[in-house]
Design a protein around this motif. Structure first.
Motif, short mmCIF file in Angstrom:
data_model
loop_
_atom_site.label_atom_id
_atom_site.label_comp_id
_atom_site.label_asym_id
_atom_site.label_seq_id
_atom_site.Cartn_x
_atom_site.Cartn_y
_atom_site.Cartn_z
N SER A 289 0.83 -1.21 0.00
CA SER A 289 0.00 0.00 0.00
C SER A 289 0.86 1.26 0.00
CB SER A 289 -0.93 0.00 1.22
OG SER A 289 -1.81 -1.10 1.19
N SER A 293 1.05 4.19 -2.85
CA SER A 293 0.86 5.61 -2.54
C SER A 293 2.07 6.44 -2.98
CB SER A 293 0.61 5.79 -1.03
OG SER A 293 1.77 5.50 -0.27
N CYS A 297 1.40 9.45 -5.33
CA CYS A 297 1.37 10.74 -4.62
C CYS A 297 2.73 11.38 -4.44
CB CYS A 297 0.73 10.55 -3.24
SG CYS A 297 -0.88 9.76 -3.28
N GLN A 415 -7.99 13.26 -1.58
CA GLN A 415 -7.08 12.18 -1.25
C GLN A 415 -7.63 10.84 -1.68
OE1 GLN A 415 -6.24 14.13 3.00
NE2 GLN A 415 -5.02 12.31 2.65
N PHE A 417 -5.39 8.19 -0.66
CA PHE A 417 -4.76 7.48 0.44
C PHE A 417 -4.80 8.36 1.69
CE2 PHE A 417 -2.86 5.96 -3.48
CZ PHE A 417 -2.86 4.59 -3.32
#
Length: 563
Positions: A289, A293, A297, A415, A417
């Protein structure tokens, strides 16, 4: 003999012609990528300023805290002079190093404080940091690869997000980029090392006064410089270079840290254990995860495509062609970039708080390493790669800036995440609450310095946001108490009601839910129940209803202690 006479001069002429053509092609490529970088920066700056005008108030808890500090520092300097300011810097905010305050205060002295001025200061220093990134790459690479590296940094969603808001990151990124510049400049023995170690020392001092996590960045780099000189395959300055720079940086930061080391380090540990931005306890699933991200991001969709293409080119050159040569300066640069980036990454993976903003300094050494890898593989010599990279960067730029020029008209989650923002959410329009009506109510009821408590939570519902109207007016800031938050476990109504009894004003938002990714829905689950209890409590008057927000109005109930 005749053959040699006949063809020799022409061969020399052809060699010179080929070299001239190669140089011209290099200049053309460098010019294109420099122009591409300039257009990208201009677009980002224009969109960023437009976003700032569209957000007159703080967009989250931290920025609201910094907005409260700015006017206080300015008034302290104007009313008490440098002596009073020294005490304010040393003792007012003892958990956050003060570089962001020191760098912004001169601008506030000229223009006065406003959120726009504060954010423009942040944006300007981010541009200066990008300048250091470009100059760093020019030490080891040609102009087009320096531009490529700078594009990787300036299009990073987290870097863009910190550039258009006011916080501690702008001074941290400036210190990081300047440090990398002076370190890599020292690898060339012809460079004047006296200015390199002084510049490095100043950068270290600025970094230590920006964030406590800078120790995990600068410490390993200085340790590397102490031992790198003893390797015959590396190009590094004398160990005294690192010693002198480290001592200078420590002396610059010592006055603040001598007074505030204990609360600052305690807060740093609290931040590392902050659960709201956690993706889970250390495990393979959490790592997956986190990587996802990071791709979305911290790098962004377009930049990831470029990085993967560079990686494929490197594998092709290393495995297939067996032709990957690094000189001593390039090897040293790769190693120092790895030493700079890895400790912060490991600290985050081994901790609880996975907020990617904390990793924004690592973007700089990682981008430098990737840019140097591209230089070694000669990626931009391929027209297909150059076209693909330009298209990928352009797509990411469009994703970032479109929400600024065509803002959303309803509340949307920026967002995906809990720990970061993808490109499309960086400049999305965020809801804004103006708390000035609460100050007006306080004045109407003759509460000049009220004790305020609230139940709930969100980017607009928190202590510094509530205090802001008092701070910007130069009035004594109210004491704002958070009655309960979900980390405390099941709500204890007896304790909550005892706290409200010691308050002059109580605030809650009965129908507000907040952002579930930040666990705000858990903080707001008892708001309506508190509003019902206080409306039936003879000790309080109200509710006085305020309607907050630019999208669908949010009801905020204000209860005043009966006198």
């Amino acid at each position: 003999m005749q053959t040699r006479d006949k063809f020799g001069p022409r061969n020399k002429f052809c060699t010179k012609e080929i070299r001239t053509t190669t140089m011209l092609q290099s200049l053309v490529k460098g010019g294109f990528w420099s122009l591409f970088l300039a257009i990208t920066l201009a677009t980002l700056l224009t969109a960023g300023v437009k976003w700032m005008f569209d957000h007159p108030y703080a967009v989250h808890w931290d920025e609201a805290e910094y907005f409260n500090t700015g006017p206080a520092d300015l008034r302290c300097l104007q009313e008490g002079g440098l002596r009073a300011l020294r005490g304010e810097i040393l003792y007012h905010d003892r958990i956050r190093p003060p570089a962001y305050r020191l760098l912004s205060l001169p601008f506030f002295c000229v223009t006065g404080f406003s959120p726009l001025t504060a954010r423009l200061v942040s944006l300007g220093f981010h541009v200066l940091a990008l300048g250091f990134v470009y100059l760093t790459m020019r030490k080891v690479a040609s102009p087009q690869y320096a531009a490529l590296t700078t594009l990787l940094v300036c299009l990073c969603p987290e870097v863009v997000a910190t550039s258009i808001t006011f916080g501690t990151e702008y001074s941290l990124l400036l210190a990081t980029s300047a440090m990398m510049f002076f370190v890599i400049s020292s690898f060339d023995g012809r460079s004047g090392q006296w200015w390199c170690w002084i510049g490095l020392g100043l950068s270290i001092g600025l970094g230590l006064l920006s964030k406590s996590s800078f120790v995990a960045f600068a410490g390993p780099v200085l340790a590397f410089l102490l031992v790198a000189r003893f390797s015959k395959t590396l190009s590094a300055p004398s160990p005294w270079f690192a010693i002198k720079a480290g001592v200078l940086g420590a002396l610059i930061a010592a006055p603040w840290w001598w007074v505030n080391a204990q609360p600052a380090l305690a807060y740093s540990q609290y931040s590392r254990d902050f659960i709201r931005h956690s993706l889970g306890s250390p495990s393979v699933g959490t790592l997956g995860s986190w990587l996802l991200s990071v791709f979305q991001c911290l790098a962004g969709y377009g930049s990831i495509v470029v990085i993967l293409l560079i990686g494929l080119a490197w594998l092709r050159k290393w495995i297939v062609q067996r032709n990957l040569h690094l000189d001593s300066i390039q090897r040293t640069t790769f190693l120092v970039c790895a030493v700079a980036a890895l400790p912060l990454i490991l600290l985050q993976l081994l901790g609880t708080n996975h907020l990617l903003r904390h990793l924004s300094p690592t973007v700089i050494p990682i981008a430098i390493a990737i840019g140097l890898l591209a230089q070694v593989t000669g990626c931009l010599d391929s027209r297909l790669f150059a076209l693909s990279a330009a298209v990928a960067f352009s797509a990411q730029l469009v994703m970032i800036v479109v929400p600024a020029f065509h803002p959303n008209t309803s509340e949307t989650s920026s967002q995906t995440f809990a720990n970061g923002i993808p490109p499309g959410g960086v400049m999305a329009r965020i809801d804004q609450w103006n708390w000035r009506p609460l100050r007006d109510i306080s004045c109407e009821h003759d509460y000049k310095e009220p004790a305020v408590s609230f139940l709930g939570g969100g980017r607009n519902l928190n202590p510094p946001q509530i205090r802001y109207p008092w701070s910007v007016d130069g009035a004594p800031a109210p004491q704002v108490k958070w009655l309960w938050r979900y980390e405390q476990g099941p709500i204890d109504w007896q304790k909550v009601m005892e706290l409200t009894d010691r308050s002059d004003i109580v605030v809650t938002a009965p129908g507000y839910v907040g952002d579930a990714l930040d666990k705000e829905d858990l903080d707001n689950q008892h708001n309506a129940e508190l509003a019902l209890k206080l409306s039936q409590d003879s000790r309080f008057e109200g509710p006085i209803r305020l309607w907050m927000g630019r999208f669908e109005p949010v009801e905020v109930d204000v209860f005043i202690k009966a006198r």
